[in-house]
Design a protein around this motif. Structure first.
Motif, PDB file in Angstrom:
ATOM      1  N   ALA A  44       0.831  -1.210   0.000  1.00 12.75           N
ATOM      2  CA  ALA A  44       0.000   0.000   0.000  1.00 12.75           C
ATOM      3  C   ALA A  44       0.865   1.260   0.000  1.00 12.75           C
ATOM      4  CB  ALA A  44      -0.935  -0.007   1.206  1.00 12.75           C
ATOM      5  N   LYS A  45       1.992   1.197   0.724  1.00 12.82           N
ATOM      6  CA  LYS A  45       2.920   2.331   0.727  1.00 12.82           C
ATOM      7  C   LYS A  45       3.463   2.586  -0.675  1.00 12.82           C
ATOM      8  CE  LYS A  45       4.494   1.309   5.463  1.00 12.82           C
ATOM      9  NZ  LYS A  45       5.627   0.824   6.282  1.00 12.82           N
ATOM     10  N   ALA A  46       3.811   1.494  -1.377  1.00 10.08           N
ATOM     11  CA  ALA A  46       4.380   1.617  -2.723  1.00 10.08           C
ATOM     12  C   ALA A  46       3.391   2.236  -3.702  1.00 10.08           C
ATOM     13  CB  ALA A  46       4.835   0.250  -3.220  1.00 10.08           C
ATOM     14  N   LEU A  47       2.096   2.028  -3.446  1.00 11.63           N
ATOM     15  CA  LEU A  47       1.074   2.593  -4.337  1.00 11.63           C
ATOM     16  C   LEU A  47       0.844   4.083  -4.089  1.00 11.63           C
ATOM     17  CD1 LEU A  47      -1.528  -0.330  -4.233  1.00 11.63           C
ATOM     18  CD2 LEU A  47      -0.223   0.411  -6.242  1.00 11.63           C
ATOM     19  N   GLY A  48       1.380   4.606  -2.977  1.00  8.72           N
ATOM     20  CA  GLY A  48       1.261   6.035  -2.702  1.00  8.72           C
ATOM     21  C   GLY A  48       0.176   6.405  -1.711  1.00  8.72           C
ATOM     22  N   LEU A  49      -0.402   5.422  -1.003  1.00  9.48           N
ATOM     23  CA  LEU A  49      -1.411   5.738   0.007  1.00  9.48           C
ATOM     24  C   LEU A  49      -0.713   6.339   1.223  1.00  9.48           C
ATOM     25  CD1 LEU A  49      -4.401   5.510   0.931  1.00  9.48           C
ATOM     26  CD2 LEU A  49      -3.781   3.320   1.972  1.00  9.48           C
ATOM     27  N   PRO A  50      -1.025   7.584   1.589  1.00  6.39           N
ATOM     28  CA  PRO A  50      -0.307   8.226   2.703  1.00  6.39           C
ATOM     29  C   PRO A  50      -0.850   7.817   4.068  1.00  6.39           C
ATOM     30  CG  PRO A  50      -1.868   9.774   1.741  1.00  6.39           C
ATOM     31  CD  PRO A  50      -1.962   8.512   0.925  1.00  6.39           C
ATOM     32  N   MET A  51       0.010   7.892   5.061  1.00  6.98           N
ATOM     33  CA  MET A  51      -0.415   7.673   6.439  1.00  6.98           C
ATOM     34  C   MET A  51      -1.323   8.824   6.855  1.00  6.98           C
ATOM     35  SD  MET A  51      -0.167   5.666   9.060  1.00  6.98           S
ATOM     36  CE  MET A  51       1.375   4.800   9.366  1.00  6.98           C
ATOM     37  N   GLY A  52      -2.400   8.488   7.578  1.00  2.00           N
ATOM     38  CA  GLY A  52      -3.334   9.514   8.040  1.00  2.00           C
ATOM     39  C   GLY A  52      -4.353   9.939   7.006  1.00  2.00           C
ATOM     40  N   ALA A  53      -4.396   9.255   5.868  1.00  2.00           N
ATOM     41  CA  ALA A  53      -5.342   9.639   4.812  1.00  2.00           C
ATOM     42  C   ALA A  53      -6.782   9.421   5.266  1.00  2.00           C
ATOM     43  CB  ALA A  53      -5.073   8.807   3.555  1.00  2.00           C
ATOM     44  N   PRO A  54      -7.654  10.448   5.214  1.00  2.00           N
ATOM     45  CA  PRO A  54      -9.076  10.255   5.549  1.00  2.00           C
ATOM     46  C   PRO A  54      -9.704   9.321   4.517  1.00  2.00           C
ATOM     47  CG  PRO A  54      -8.493  12.585   5.460  1.00  2.00           C
ATOM     48  CD  PRO A  54      -7.361  11.843   4.846  1.00  2.00           C
ATOM     49  N   ILE A  55     -10.316   8.252   4.971  1.00  2.00           N
ATOM     50  CA  ILE A  55     -10.764   7.225   4.033  1.00  2.00           C
ATOM     51  C   ILE A  55     -11.875   7.735   3.118  1.00  2.00           C
ATOM     52  CG2 ILE A  55     -12.480   6.185   5.550  1.00  2.00           C
ATOM     53  CD1 ILE A  55     -10.081   4.424   3.056  1.00  2.00           C
ATOM     54  N   PHE A  56     -12.687   8.704   3.596  1.00  2.00           N
ATOM     55  CA  PHE A  56     -13.759   9.181   2.730  1.00  2.00           C
ATOM     56  C   PHE A  56     -13.209   9.927   1.509  1.00  2.00           C
ATOM     57  CE2 PHE A  56     -13.032  12.884   5.366  1.00  2.00           C
ATOM     58  CZ  PHE A  56     -13.291  13.963   4.543  1.00  2.00           C
ATOM     59  N   LYS A  57     -11.975  10.453   1.636  1.00  2.00           N
ATOM     60  CA  LYS A  57     -11.348  11.129   0.501  1.00  2.00           C
ATOM     61  C   LYS A  57     -10.576  10.148  -0.386  1.00  2.00           C
ATOM     62  CE  LYS A  57     -10.696  15.731   2.548  1.00  2.00           C
ATOM     63  NZ  LYS A  57      -9.705  16.781   2.905  1.00  2.00           N
ATOM     64  N   TRP A  58     -10.118   9.039   0.179  1.00  2.00           N
ATOM     65  CA  TRP A  58      -9.255   8.105  -0.537  1.00  2.00           C
ATOM     66  C   TRP A  58      -9.957   6.797  -0.893  1.00  2.00           C
ATOM     67  CZ3 TRP A  58      -4.105   8.974  -1.999  1.00  2.00           C
ATOM     68  CH2 TRP A  58      -3.586  10.205  -1.604  1.00  2.00           C
ATOM     69  N   GLU A  59     -11.269   6.752  -0.699  1.00  2.00           N
ATOM     70  CA  GLU A  59     -12.026   5.527  -0.999  1.00  2.00           C
ATOM     71  C   GLU A  59     -11.877   5.126  -2.462  1.00  2.00           C
ATOM     72  OE1 GLU A  59     -13.811   2.475   0.416  1.00  2.00           O
ATOM     73  OE2 GLU A  59     -14.593   4.147   1.607  1.00  2.00           O
ATOM     74  N   GLY A  60     -12.015   6.099  -3.364  1.00  2.00           N
ATOM     75  CA  GLY A  60     -11.893   5.814  -4.798  1.00  2.00           C
ATOM     76  C   GLY A  60     -10.504   5.318  -5.166  1.00  2.00           C
ATOM     77  N   PHE A  61      -9.471   5.916  -4.564  1.00  2.00           N
ATOM     78  CA  PHE A  61      -8.094   5.501  -4.824  1.00  2.00           C
ATOM     79  C   PHE A  61      -7.878   4.057  -4.380  1.00  2.00           C
ATOM     80  CE2 PHE A  61      -3.737   4.921  -3.340  1.00  2.00           C
ATOM     81  CZ  PHE A  61      -2.989   5.388  -4.404  1.00  2.00           C
ATOM     82  N   CYS A  62      -8.409   3.716  -3.219  1.00  2.00           N
ATOM     83  CA  CYS A  62      -8.239   2.353  -2.699  1.00  2.00           C
ATOM     84  C   CYS A  62      -8.938   1.325  -3.579  1.00  2.00           C
ATOM     85  CB  CYS A  62      -8.766   2.268  -1.267  1.00  2.00           C
ATOM     86  SG  CYS A  62      -7.769   3.189  -0.067  1.00  2.00           S
TER      87      CYS A  62
END
Length: 418
Positions: A44-62
């Motif tokens: 997940a780190k390699a894909l660029g998901l940052p620590m502390g990311a609010p999931i409602f903003k990053w749901e689409g990315f995930c």
């Protein structure tokens, strides 16, 4: 010699132990109430998901990157952590649990040991018995063992997960390699001040004059410097009685009614009282906190607290809950949507040795009653005995829509082999 044993991506590793389908796949673990990312696998780190990311903003990315998003399963993580720490005690009796996923161990009388081999044995036994991968850094001091651990984690193929700093050449090389901000004990403020002095690496820091470090900073920074020089000044911490005990939580939803908030405060107060009894303490002061949701700027905001001085020291759930609930009622405002609350007990004294009040003292029936409740809750778990104003179904109300089973702590979630 000291060792720092660190579990790799601990929360994600715990999930993989019981769900092998998650191996080699990106995983993100969410905070309380499924708020933001608090742990990530290497994928997940390699894909660029940052620590502390609010999931409602990053749901689409995930979803786009097939990242497996899970709620925090604290009963599982706590149990797996306990198993790892118990295994470490088989290698040496001197173990300091530093956090849920790492521990310092000290080797006294191990002068003739091959520490590379001993570190590999530790890793292999933990992996075999728990399924949790670890890295081990071994060095003459605690601060250097932290540096050695980072090297083992950064270069797993070359080190096989174990790195030993056992010579002056290795120490200098390690301190040249590690950046100032990555050194254990150097925070942002100290890092900024050291950079102004021209320090970029740990080696630059240890080359500063001792007198200047003590005069400019404090004894703490001087001890860290000496530790990085290979002179042990940071010993294993002994278990100490806490001076204050806090239970604070965010609600799963915002509450604007006093009944829900009273129930939460009672639960938090009861938790504090149980912790007091566990360490043999009683409290003189209760501090109650109530907060609205600061992220909702368009809503009315209200952040308040109240301190209550008790007439006598107590660790009774009945007394502490009663005073806490009365306090929160007095500071509650109608029309406010509250998101967080907490109870802090302080002014702690030993239960079996404190000053008695001439006119007011606790009901003597409370002590045997609390003892009986603690014994029953320890036997049957899941807090079967509660106060009448608590929710009888759950202790912590959290939004956990992506929760994995509690494989090791709940008999109903145990894996069935067909």
């Amino acid at each position: 010699m000291y060792a720092l044993v660190d579990c790799n991506n601990f929360y994600a590793s715990c999930e993989r132990v019981f769900n092998p389908n998650l191996r080699n796949k990106p995983i993100a673990i969410l905070s309380n109430n499924d708020g933001c990312v608090i742990s990530r696998s290497d994928e997940a780190k390699a894909l660029g998901l940052p620590m502390g990311a609010p999931i409602f903003k990053w749901e689409g990315f995930c979803k786009a990157n097939n990242i497996n998003v899970l709620s925090s399963n604290y009963p599982l993580y706590g149990d797996m952590s306990s198993r790892v720490m118990t295994i470490l005690e088989q290698f040496t009796p001197d173990v300091e649990v530093y956090s849920i996923d790492e521990a310092f161990v000290q080797f006294k009388g191990f002068e003739n040991y091959d520490f590379d081999d001993y570190g590999i044995q530790m890793r292999q036994r933990i992996l075999k018995w728990t399924g949790i991968p670890t890295c081990v850094g071994i060095a003459p001091t605690k601060a250097l063992s932290k540096v050695a651990n980072k090297i083992a984690r950064k270069f797993p193929n070359e080190t096989k997960g174990v790195y030993v700093i056992d010579s002056e050449e290795k120490r200098i090389k390690a301190l040249k390699w590690i950046k100032l901000g990555a050194v254990w004990g150097i925070g942002r403020g100290l890092q900024k001040r050291l950079k102004a002095r021209g320090c970029k690496t740990a080696l630059d820091f240890v080359q500063l004059p001792d007198e200047w470090v003590r005069k400019t900073f404090s004894i703490t920074e001087w001890r860290l410097k000496k530790d990085l020089e290979g002179i042990a000044k940071l010993e294993l911490d002994e278990l100490q009685t806490k001076r204050a005990i806090a239970t604070t939580r965010s609600f799963e939803y915002t509450f604007s009614d006093i009944d829900n908030i009273k129930e939460r405060i009672s639960t938090f107060a009861t938790s504090c009282a149980e912790k007091l009894r566990k360490q043999g303490s009683s409290c003189h002061i209760i501090y109650v906190i109530l907060r609205s949701d600061r992220h909702k700027k368009n809503e009315k905001q209200h952040r308040t607290s109240k301190v209550v001085n008790l007439p006598y020291p107590t660790n009774s759930s009945l007394v502490i809950s009663n005073y806490a609930v009365k306090s929160v009622v007095s500071i509650f405002k109608k029309g406010i949507k509250y998101k967080r609350a907490g109870v802090v007990v302080t002014g702690l004294v030993p239960t079996n040795n404190h000053q008695l009040h001439l006119f007011e003292n606790e009901d003597p029936k409370h002590e045997p009653l609390m003892r009986a409740i603690d014994r029953l809750n320890a036997k049957y778990e899941n807090y079967k005995i509660k106060l009448g104003n608590q929710d009888l179904k759950r202790t912590w109300k959290m939004r956990q829509e992506r929760l994995s089973p509690r494989y090791t702590t709940n008999i109903n979630d145990i894996i069935k082999v067909k």
